[in-house]
Write a protein that holds these residues in place. Structure first.
Motif, PDB file in Angstrom:
ATOM      1  N   HIS A 287       1.000  -1.187   0.175  1.00 43.24           N
ATOM      2  CA  HIS A 287       0.085  -0.031   0.166  1.00 43.24           C
ATOM      3  C   HIS A 287       0.907   1.274   0.015  1.00 43.24           C
ATOM      4  CE1 HIS A 287      -2.664   3.062   1.769  1.00 43.24           C
ATOM      5  NE2 HIS A 287      -3.682   2.369   1.051  1.00 43.24           N
ATOM      6  N   GLY A 288       1.012   2.008  -1.131  1.00 38.53           N
ATOM      7  CA  GLY A 288       1.483   3.350  -1.046  1.00 38.53           C
ATOM      8  C   GLY A 288       2.983   3.130  -1.068  1.00 38.53           C
ATOM      9  N   ASN A 289       3.672   4.028  -0.555  1.00 37.69           N
ATOM     10  CA  ASN A 289       5.235   4.049  -0.567  1.00 37.69           C
ATOM     11  C   ASN A 289       5.608   3.508   0.867  1.00 37.69           C
ATOM     12  OD1 ASN A 289       5.399   5.141  -3.018  1.00 37.69           O
ATOM     13  ND2 ASN A 289       5.150   7.309  -2.160  1.00 37.69           N
ATOM     14  N   ARG A 290       4.868   2.609   1.657  1.00 38.74           N
ATOM     15  CA  ARG A 290       5.268   2.155   2.702  1.00 38.74           C
ATOM     16  C   ARG A 290       6.657   1.238   2.497  1.00 38.74           C
ATOM     17  NH1 ARG A 290      -1.058   1.648   4.977  1.00 38.74           N
ATOM     18  NH2 ARG A 290      -1.008   3.705   5.104  1.00 38.74           N
ATOM     19  N   VAL A 291       7.461   0.966   3.557  1.00 38.68           N
ATOM     20  CA  VAL A 291       8.464  -0.051   3.677  1.00 38.68           C
ATOM     21  C   VAL A 291       8.488  -1.126   4.220  1.00 38.68           C
ATOM     22  CG1 VAL A 291      10.067   1.891   2.838  1.00 38.68           C
ATOM     23  CG2 VAL A 291       9.855   1.611   5.212  1.00 38.68           C
ATOM     24  N   ILE A 292       7.580  -0.874   5.442  1.00 38.64           N
ATOM     25  CA  ILE A 292       7.462  -2.027   6.357  1.00 38.64           C
ATOM     26  C   ILE A 292       5.952  -1.918   7.161  1.00 38.64           C
ATOM     27  CG2 ILE A 292       8.386  -1.078   8.457  1.00 38.64           C
ATOM     28  CD1 ILE A 292       9.903  -3.614   9.181  1.00 38.64           C
ATOM     29  N   ASP A 293       5.596  -3.181   7.213  1.00 39.94           N
ATOM     30  CA  ASP A 293       4.258  -3.356   8.158  1.00 39.94           C
ATOM     31  C   ASP A 293       4.694  -3.895   9.288  1.00 39.94           C
ATOM     32  OD1 ASP A 293       1.963  -2.161   6.967  1.00 39.94           O
ATOM     33  OD2 ASP A 293       1.512  -4.026   5.590  1.00 39.94           O
ATOM     34  N   LEU A 294       4.446  -3.486  10.679  1.00 42.18           N
ATOM     35  CA  LEU A 294       4.967  -3.859  11.727  1.00 42.18           C
ATOM     36  C   LEU A 294       3.631  -4.607  12.307  1.00 42.18           C
ATOM     37  CD1 LEU A 294       6.590  -0.670  13.121  1.00 42.18           C
ATOM     38  CD2 LEU A 294       7.524  -2.719  12.385  1.00 42.18           C
ATOM     39  N   SER A 295       3.857  -5.598  13.379  1.00 47.78           N
ATOM     40  CA  SER A 295       2.758  -6.225  14.250  1.00 47.78           C
ATOM     41  C   SER A 295       2.289  -5.175  15.297  1.00 47.78           C
ATOM     42  CB  SER A 295       3.253  -7.297  14.946  1.00 47.78           C
ATOM     43  OG  SER A 295       4.166  -6.932  15.759  1.00 47.78           O
ATOM     44  N   THR A 296       1.190  -5.223  15.966  1.00 48.45           N
ATOM     45  CA  THR A 296       0.740  -4.317  16.913  1.00 48.45           C
ATOM     46  C   THR A 296       1.774  -3.986  17.776  1.00 48.45           C
ATOM     47  OG1 THR A 296      -1.412  -4.930  16.253  1.00 48.45           O
ATOM     48  CG2 THR A 296      -1.577  -3.686  18.369  1.00 48.45           C
ATOM     49  N   ALA A 297       2.425  -5.248  18.416  1.00 48.42           N
ATOM     50  CA  ALA A 297       3.289  -5.126  19.479  1.00 48.42           C
ATOM     51  C   ALA A 297       4.359  -4.234  19.249  1.00 48.42           C
ATOM     52  CB  ALA A 297       3.608  -6.376  19.895  1.00 48.42           C
ATOM     53  N   ALA A 298       4.772  -4.712  17.986  1.00 51.77           N
ATOM     54  CA  ALA A 298       5.941  -3.562  17.447  1.00 51.77           C
ATOM     55  C   ALA A 298       5.721  -2.150  17.026  1.00 51.77           C
ATOM     56  CB  ALA A 298       6.477  -4.212  16.183  1.00 51.77           C
ATOM     57  N   ALA A 299       4.642  -1.998  16.782  1.00 48.91           N
ATOM     58  CA  ALA A 299       4.155  -0.670  16.685  1.00 48.91           C
ATOM     59  C   ALA A 299       3.956   0.167  18.001  1.00 48.91           C
ATOM     60  CB  ALA A 299       2.839  -0.739  15.712  1.00 48.91           C
ATOM     61  N   ARG A 300       3.502  -0.677  18.899  1.00 48.60           N
ATOM     62  CA  ARG A 300       3.155  -0.143  20.389  1.00 48.60           C
ATOM     63  C   ARG A 300       4.520   0.214  21.108  1.00 48.60           C
ATOM     64  NH1 ARG A 300      -0.492  -3.452  22.187  1.00 48.60           N
ATOM     65  NH2 ARG A 300      -2.342  -1.596  21.908  1.00 48.60           N
ATOM     66  N   LYS A 301       5.602  -0.283  20.593  1.00 51.34           N
ATOM     67  CA  LYS A 301       6.926  -0.249  21.361  1.00 51.34           C
ATOM     68  C   LYS A 301       7.459   1.000  21.057  1.00 51.34           C
ATOM     69  CE  LYS A 301       8.256  -4.131  23.459  1.00 51.34           C
ATOM     70  NZ  LYS A 301       8.687  -4.578  24.872  1.00 51.34           N
ATOM     71  N   ILE A 302       7.294   1.329  19.462  1.00 54.11           N
ATOM     72  CA  ILE A 302       8.061   2.533  18.933  1.00 54.11           C
ATOM     73  C   ILE A 302       6.796   3.662  18.983  1.00 54.11           C
ATOM     74  CG2 ILE A 302       9.776   1.491  17.887  1.00 54.11           C
ATOM     75  CD1 ILE A 302       8.423   1.819  15.123  1.00 54.11           C
ATOM     76  N   GLY A 303       5.807   3.602  19.467  1.00 49.51           N
ATOM     77  CA  GLY A 303       4.800   4.826  19.486  1.00 49.51           C
ATOM     78  C   GLY A 303       4.156   4.981  17.930  1.00 49.51           C
ATOM     79  N   LEU A 304       3.626   4.168  17.405  1.00 46.79           N
ATOM     80  CA  LEU A 304       2.834   4.353  16.213  1.00 46.79           C
ATOM     81  C   LEU A 304       1.446   3.895  16.401  1.00 46.79           C
ATOM     82  CD1 LEU A 304       5.137   3.147  13.182  1.00 46.79           C
ATOM     83  CD2 LEU A 304       4.998   5.410  14.052  1.00 46.79           C
ATOM     84  N   ILE A 305       0.864   3.464  17.477  1.00 44.09           N
ATOM     85  CA  ILE A 305      -0.446   3.089  17.356  1.00 44.09           C
ATOM     86  C   ILE A 305      -1.455   4.032  17.245  1.00 44.09           C
ATOM     87  CG2 ILE A 305      -2.127   2.274  19.278  1.00 44.09           C
ATOM     88  CD1 ILE A 305      -0.328  -0.046  18.215  1.00 44.09           C
ATOM     89  N   ARG A 306      -1.031   5.550  17.766  1.00 42.42           N
ATOM     90  CA  ARG A 306      -2.104   6.493  17.579  1.00 42.42           C
ATOM     91  C   ARG A 306      -2.150   6.959  16.475  1.00 42.42           C
ATOM     92  NH1 ARG A 306      -0.245   9.801  22.895  1.00 42.42           N
ATOM     93  NH2 ARG A 306      -1.163   8.405  24.550  1.00 42.42           N
ATOM     94  N   SER A 307      -1.001   7.192  15.582  1.00 38.95           N
ATOM     95  CA  SER A 307      -1.155   7.671  14.271  1.00 38.95           C
ATOM     96  C   SER A 307      -1.296   6.755  13.276  1.00 38.95           C
ATOM     97  CB  SER A 307       0.066   8.309  13.839  1.00 38.95           C
ATOM     98  OG  SER A 307       1.195   7.347  14.010  1.00 38.95           O
ATOM     99  N   GLY A 308      -1.039   5.213  13.492  1.00 39.94           N
ATOM    100  CA  GLY A 308      -1.368   4.205  12.597  1.00 39.94           C
ATOM    101  C   GLY A 308      -0.240   4.273  11.654  1.00 39.94           C
ATOM    102  N   THR A 309       0.437   5.222  11.194  1.00 44.12           N
ATOM    103  CA  THR A 309       1.717   5.148  10.316  1.00 44.12           C
ATOM    104  C   THR A 309       2.691   6.263  10.796  1.00 44.12           C
ATOM    105  OG1 THR A 309       0.882   6.831   8.798  1.00 44.12           O
ATOM    106  CG2 THR A 309       0.231   4.562   8.406  1.00 44.12           C
ATOM    107  N   GLY A 310       3.736   6.127  10.451  1.00 47.87           N
ATOM    108  CA  GLY A 310       4.958   7.263  10.765  1.00 47.87           C
ATOM    109  C   GLY A 310       6.210   6.789  10.277  1.00 47.87           C
ATOM    110  N   ARG A 311       6.994   7.769   9.909  1.00 44.42           N
ATOM    111  CA  ARG A 311       8.471   7.884   9.487  1.00 44.42           C
ATOM    112  C   ARG A 311       9.410   6.941  10.263  1.00 44.42           C
ATOM    113  NH1 ARG A 311       9.364   8.852   4.219  1.00 44.42           N
ATOM    114  NH2 ARG A 311      11.548   9.219   4.839  1.00 44.42           N
ATOM    115  N   VAL A 312      10.066   5.758   9.794  1.00 44.34           N
ATOM    116  CA  VAL A 312      11.075   5.014  10.697  1.00 44.34           C
ATOM    117  C   VAL A 312      12.133   4.862   9.837  1.00 44.34           C
ATOM    118  CG1 VAL A 312       9.095   3.569  11.826  1.00 44.34           C
ATOM    119  CG2 VAL A 312      10.059   2.941   9.288  1.00 44.34           C
ATOM    120  N   ARG A 313      13.158   4.547  10.545  1.00 42.30           N
ATOM    121  CA  ARG A 313      14.487   4.001  10.077  1.00 42.30           C
ATOM    122  C   ARG A 313      14.713   2.527  10.427  1.00 42.30           C
ATOM    123  NH1 ARG A 313      17.128   9.153  12.855  1.00 42.30           N
ATOM    124  NH2 ARG A 313      16.777  10.764  10.957  1.00 42.30           N
TER     125      ARG A 313
END
Length: 173
Positions: free
Chosen positions: A141-167
């Protein structure tokens, strides 16, 4: 005679357009009054009725890292990009590796990295990082580079926004 038929067709057409407009207006009004629908930008979005505190644990400024962790010698930095996450709606579905998807595990989907690879995903806004295991293919979908599991997204703070820039950094064994 022809003029009467044209007037009648015009009246029927105007009546149909008016009825359609009223029906659509009523649907939009009833959806905007529903507690399950919120205004999001110029449109509407449905949400689950959950407290934000139940979704993502709060961190104080003192708990947040002040700098990003330095890449270890066993890491190979990769591309930066947009990340998203997928959750409970896909729980139990088979992943590309053949295992059942579990949103509570630290896993992710990547388009071409070998299955089983370990990747450090860092949120540059917060400095939070998580190591995930690649067990699926995507995102598509789109230009996304990775899809995280819910647990991984929670660890780095992406739960609220749903998407975000990552390295991303590939961990070498």
């Amino acid at each position: 005679m022809r003029l009467k038929a044209q007037r009648r067709n015009l009246a029927i057409g105007l009546g149909a357009v008016t009825a359609l407009g009223l029906a659509l207006g009523g649907v939009a009004f009833s959806e905007s009054q529903s507690p399950e629908v919120v205004r999001l930008g110029k449109g509407l979005a449905s949400v689950d009725a959950k407290k934000v505190a139940d979704i993502e644990p709060r961190t104080t400024i003192a708990e947040r890292p002040t700098t990003e962790p330095e890449p270890a010698a066993s890491e190979s930095p990769m591309a930066d990009g947009e990340a998203s996450y997928y959750g409970s709606e896909l729980a139990g579905n088979l992943t590309a590796s053949g295992e059942a998807f579990d949103p509570s595990q630290l896993t992710a989907a990547h388009r071409f990295l070998p299955l089983g690879s370990k990747v450090r995903v860092t949120n540059p806004r917060s400095g939070q990082a998580v190591v995930v295991r690649i067990n699926d293919r995507g995102p598509f979908h789109g230009n996304r580079v990775i899809d995280l599991s819910t647990a991984a997204a929670r660890k780095i703070g992406l739960i609220r926004s749903g998407t975000g820039r990552v390295r991303l950094a590939l961990l070498l064994d």
